[in-house]
Structure formats: structure tokens, C-alpha cells
Design an enzyme around this catalytic site. Structure first.
Site, PDB file in Angstrom:
ATOM      1  N   CYS A 117      29.387  33.809  37.344  1.00  0.00           N
ATOM      2  CA  CYS A 117      30.694  33.784  37.996  1.00  0.00           C
ATOM      3  C   CYS A 117      30.799  35.041  38.845  1.00  0.00           C
ATOM      4  O   CYS A 117      29.891  35.875  38.838  1.00  0.00           O
ATOM      5  CB  CYS A 117      31.801  33.726  36.956  1.00  0.00           C
ATOM      6  SG  CYS A 117      33.396  33.242  37.663  1.00  0.00           S
ATOM      7  N   LYS A 194      37.038  23.198  32.746  1.00  0.00           N
ATOM      8  CA  LYS A 194      37.620  24.507  32.473  1.00  0.00           C
ATOM      9  C   LYS A 194      39.048  24.488  33.002  1.00  0.00           C
ATOM     10  O   LYS A 194      39.281  24.324  34.195  1.00  0.00           O
ATOM     11  CB  LYS A 194      36.805  25.598  33.156  1.00  0.00           C
ATOM     12  CG  LYS A 194      37.375  26.981  32.893  1.00  0.00           C
ATOM     13  CD  LYS A 194      36.451  28.051  33.411  1.00  0.00           C
ATOM     14  CE  LYS A 194      37.058  29.424  33.242  1.00  0.00           C
ATOM     15  NZ  LYS A 194      36.194  30.457  33.823  1.00  0.00           N
ATOM     16  N   LYS A 247      36.760  23.860  27.846  1.00  0.00           N
ATOM     17  CA  LYS A 247      37.255  25.210  27.632  1.00  0.00           C
ATOM     18  C   LYS A 247      38.679  25.324  28.102  1.00  0.00           C
ATOM     19  O   LYS A 247      38.949  24.905  29.226  1.00  0.00           O
ATOM     20  CB  LYS A 247      36.361  26.172  28.427  1.00  0.00           C
ATOM     21  CG  LYS A 247      36.816  27.597  28.422  1.00  0.00           C
ATOM     22  CD  LYS A 247      35.924  28.389  29.319  1.00  0.00           C
ATOM     23  CE  LYS A 247      36.443  29.808  29.348  1.00  0.00           C
ATOM     24  NZ  LYS A 247      35.634  30.653  30.185  1.00  0.00           N
ATOM     25  N   TYR A 312      33.854  33.859  19.396  1.00  0.00           N
ATOM     26  CA  TYR A 312      33.813  35.270  18.995  1.00  0.00           C
ATOM     27  C   TYR A 312      33.787  35.394  17.470  1.00  0.00           C
ATOM     28  O   TYR A 312      33.579  36.475  16.943  1.00  0.00           O
ATOM     29  CB  TYR A 312      35.027  36.012  19.582  1.00  0.00           C
ATOM     30  CG  TYR A 312      35.110  35.839  21.086  1.00  0.00           C
ATOM     31  CD1 TYR A 312      34.277  36.574  21.925  1.00  0.00           C
ATOM     32  CD2 TYR A 312      35.955  34.891  21.661  1.00  0.00           C
ATOM     33  CE1 TYR A 312      34.302  36.382  23.307  1.00  0.00           C
ATOM     34  CE2 TYR A 312      35.994  34.689  23.035  1.00  0.00           C
ATOM     35  CZ  TYR A 312      35.160  35.438  23.849  1.00  0.00           C
ATOM     36  OH  TYR A 312      35.174  35.228  25.214  1.00  0.00           O
TER      37      TYR A 312
HETATM   38  C1  PBG Z   1      35.304  33.487  34.152  1.00  0.00           C
HETATM   39  C2  PBG Z   1      35.422  33.300  32.707  1.00  0.00           C
HETATM   40  C3  PBG Z   1      36.596  33.336  31.953  1.00  0.00           C
HETATM   41  C4  PBG Z   1      36.229  33.133  30.628  1.00  0.00           C
HETATM   42  C5  PBG Z   1      34.856  32.975  30.602  1.00  0.00           C
HETATM   43  N1  PBG Z   1      34.373  33.048  31.901  1.00  0.00           N
HETATM   44  C6  PBG Z   1      37.974  33.647  32.255  1.00  0.00           C
HETATM   45  C7  PBG Z   1      38.722  33.238  33.410  1.00  0.00           C
HETATM   46  O1  PBG Z   1      38.574  32.150  33.966  1.00  0.00           O
HETATM   47  O2  PBG Z   1      39.538  34.075  33.771  1.00  0.00           O
HETATM   48  C8  PBG Z   1      37.190  33.100  29.489  1.00  0.00           C
HETATM   49  C9  PBG Z   1      36.632  33.332  28.160  1.00  0.00           C
HETATM   50  C10 PBG Z   1      37.637  33.650  27.117  1.00  0.00           C
HETATM   51  O3  PBG Z   1      38.862  33.683  27.339  1.00  0.00           O
HETATM   52  O4  PBG Z   1      37.184  33.898  25.999  1.00  0.00           O
HETATM   53  N2  PBG Z   1      34.105  34.072  34.487  1.00  0.00           N
END
Ligand code: PBG
Length: 324
Positions: A117, A194, A247, A312
Site C-alpha cells: 500500500c 476492504k 476486512k 494481533y
Molecule cells: C492500509 C491498511 C490499513 C489496515 C491494513 N492496511 C488501514 C487503512 O485502510 O487505513 C488496517 C489494519 C488494522 O486496522 O488492523 N494499508
């Protein structure tokens, strides 16, 4: 006449014989955050038990993971240098590349999936290159640099690429880039569903990736949509994804099940930061039996249809499973 369901609940022996879903340490993937610098580790206030680590500490943590039976990590990097296009992750000497190499040198058996990302790498905190006209992420420009980022992860020795930016066409783009650059066997785990969720708040503290303006609703999915989640997943499957993801997990168990019923690919559930934080803080306040609630929650994700649980809690869950 009525049926006596309680016959099969009399004692643990019979309950375990008819139990439909069982968690094992094979189910989990553990997210780790590497940060540039030399400082050992820094605990995140919003997520007790979760740390930003330097490279040495990440390698040490991998050793501890292997001891409890955790064999895979989802790696996030937090660089010092941030700019408008996320240049740090586009060079061979990027933080994530150095970390992958360091882990593989000591623990070649550790399975490393990398988050792909740009939000951790850009100064504006959005998941790609901004289009100044729309003030949103430029999808196709971001695809180009995503392909570059994927090759850098692959060359460093990553075992799996997990693009989380929610750009359309990302799987086609990455599959093609990996195939053309000599990595036809490297799998892609698509963050196919997501949602634009409020549950990511604590993660953005750890990853230092809160957008400096606006939000992610022009690229992440509306939390209200089930059918679109199935469409997104089937599209990623068609484009060549090896694993699909939902997610967050907990508020979206229905979506995990919907997708389970529509695909034969493995499904990952990402038990995100806000879900972890709620439980952890409630446990620390003595409001719930933390361990039992945690195991029940993780089990619900597997029961809903997930094959992989990214959490986690992974280390704690493995410790509990090992002692049973
Ligand atoms: C974006 C990304 C996010 C998470 C993993 N990869 C957050 C977002 O979209 O702001 C979230 C993971 C979590 O909340 O544990 N690279």
C-alpha cells in the site's frame, strides 16, 4: 416427542467429538510493524501488546513466533521518509526489503506476506498518488507504482503479496508484473473486500498512516454493502487472486459467509486493530474474561468460513492452544 439436544452436551468428551470448528495455530497470521531506526520497540497506547519494532526486534519476534507455532507474518513498514508518491518503498533498499532479508537470513522458514500500500509512505497518508483535480487517489497511476512495489517485495524474498489499497485492477496488474519479472509462483492475497471502516483507527496510530485530509471512502467499500462484497471478491478471483480477504472481520461475519458460499478460494479474515483494542481494553479493565472472549471471537471467524485469521491476538491464542 421432542429431541434431546442435551444428550450430546453431557461432558467434554462427547462435546469435543461433535465439535464442528476447532482453532489451531495453523489458522493464524501475525501482523508486525517495522519502523526505521534503532530503538528496540515502542508499545502503541491504543493497542497494548502491539509494538512498532526496529529490524533487529522484528527478527527476534519471529524467533518467538516460531517457538509458539506461528509460521507466518504480515509485514508493514513505517519509513522515516514520506513524500507525495511514497518513493521510499520504490527502491531496492527500502525498509521492508531490508526487513524481509534480515528475517529470511535468520529464519528462512518464516512465511512472509507483505502489505502492499502507499498510506504508510505518503506525506498525505492516502493509499496512492493523489489526483489534484478530484482530490482522490488516482487509480491507474497508483497501479503503476504498485507493480514496482510488488517487484521490490518479491526480489527481497517475500513469500506473498497482499495489496490493501483497494485500487481497481490491482490483481491483474500485480499478477502480470510478477509473472513478467520471474515470480509466477508468488501468490497474491487480495484485500478484496476492504470496508471503509472506523475500526482501523488504532492501526493508523501504529502505521502513522492517518490521511491528512478527507477519508478513504472513494476507494474502500461502503460498510452497508453485501452484494458488492461478493462482486469485488469474484472480480479479484477472476483477475487471478490466490486468496480473498474480508476486512474487518467481526462486524462482517455475514460477508465472510456470503463469500464462502460463492467461491472455492481460501478466505482470510482480518481481525483489525479496533477489534483488538476493544477487547484488550475491556480485558484490562476487568470487564470480560479476556482469553475466553478472544478465543470465542477467533472461532467465530473460522466458523463463518475463514481459512486464515490475521490477528494481533495470534501469539496469545497460540500460547493458549499450546497449553490445552
Ligand atoms: C492500509 C491498511 C490499513 C489496515 C491494513 N492496511 C488501514 C487503512 O485502510 O487505513 C488496517 C489494519 C488494522 O486496522 O488492523 N494499508
Amino acid at each position: 416427542m421432542f429431541k434431546r439436544f442435551r444428550r450430546l452436551r453431557t461432558n467434554e468428551a462427547i462435546r469435543s467429538l461433535v465439535r464442528e470448528t476447532v482453532l489451531t495455530s495453523n489458522d493464524f497470521m501475525y501482523p508486525l510493524f517495522v519502523k526505521e531506526g534503532k530503538f528496540d520497540k515502542i508499545e502503541i497506547g491504543s493497542m497494548p501488546g502491539v509494538f512498532q519494532m526496529d529490524i533487529d526486534e522484528v527478527v527476534k519476534e519471529c524467533g518467538i513466533m516460531l517457538e509458539v507455532g506461528l509460521k507466518s507474518v504480515l509485514l508493514f513498514a513505517i519509513p522515516d521518509l514520506k513524500d507525495s508518491v511514497g518513493s521510499e518503498c520504490l527502491c531496492d533498499h527500502s525498509l521492508i526489503s531490508r526487513t524481509i532479508k534480515a528475517i529470511k537470513e535468520k529464519y528462512p522458514q518464516m512465511y512472509i506476506a507483505t502489505d502492499l500500500c502507499f498510506c504508510e509512505y505518503t506525506d498525505h497518508g492516502h493509499c496512492g498518488i493523489m489526483d489534484p483535480k478530484t482530490q482522490s487517489v488516482d487509480n491507474d497511476a497508483t497501479l503503476e507504482i504498485s507493480a514496482q512495489q510488488a517487484i521490490i517485495h518479491a526480489k527481497a524474498g517475500a513469500d506473498m503479496i497482499a495489496p490493501s489499497g483497494m485500487m481497481d485492477g490491482i490483481i491483474t496488474t500485480l499478477r502480470k508484473a510478477l509473472d513478467e519479472n520471474g515470480f509466477p509462483n508468488l501468490p497474491i492475497m487480495a484485500y478484496s473486500t476492504k470496508f471503509a471502516s472506523a475500526f482501523y483507527g488504532p492501526f493508523r496510530d501504529v502505521a502513522e498512516s492517518t490521511p491528512s485530509f478527507g477519508d478513504r471512502r472513494t476507494y474502500q467499500m461502503d460498510v452497508a454493502n453485501r452484494l458488492e462484497a461478493i462482486e469485488e471478491s469474484l472480480e479479484d478471483e477472476k483477475e487471478g487472486a490466490d486468496i480473498l480477504m474480508v476486512k474487518p472481520a467481526l462486524s462482517f461475519l455475514d460477508v465472510i459467509r456470503d463469500i464462502r458460499n460463492n467461491t472455492n478460494l481460501p478466505i482470510a479474515a482480518y481481525n483489525v486493530s479496533g477489534e483488538y483494542a476493544m477487547l484488550k481494553h475491556a480485558g484490562n479493565a476487568g470487564l470480560i474474561d479476556y482469553e475466553r472472549v478472544m478465543m470465542e471471537k477467533l472461532l467465530s471467524m473460522k466458523r463463518a468460513g475463514a481459512n486464515i485469521i490475521i490477528t494481533y491476538h495470534a501469539k496469545e491464542a497460540c500460547e493458549i492452544l499450546n497449553n490445552n
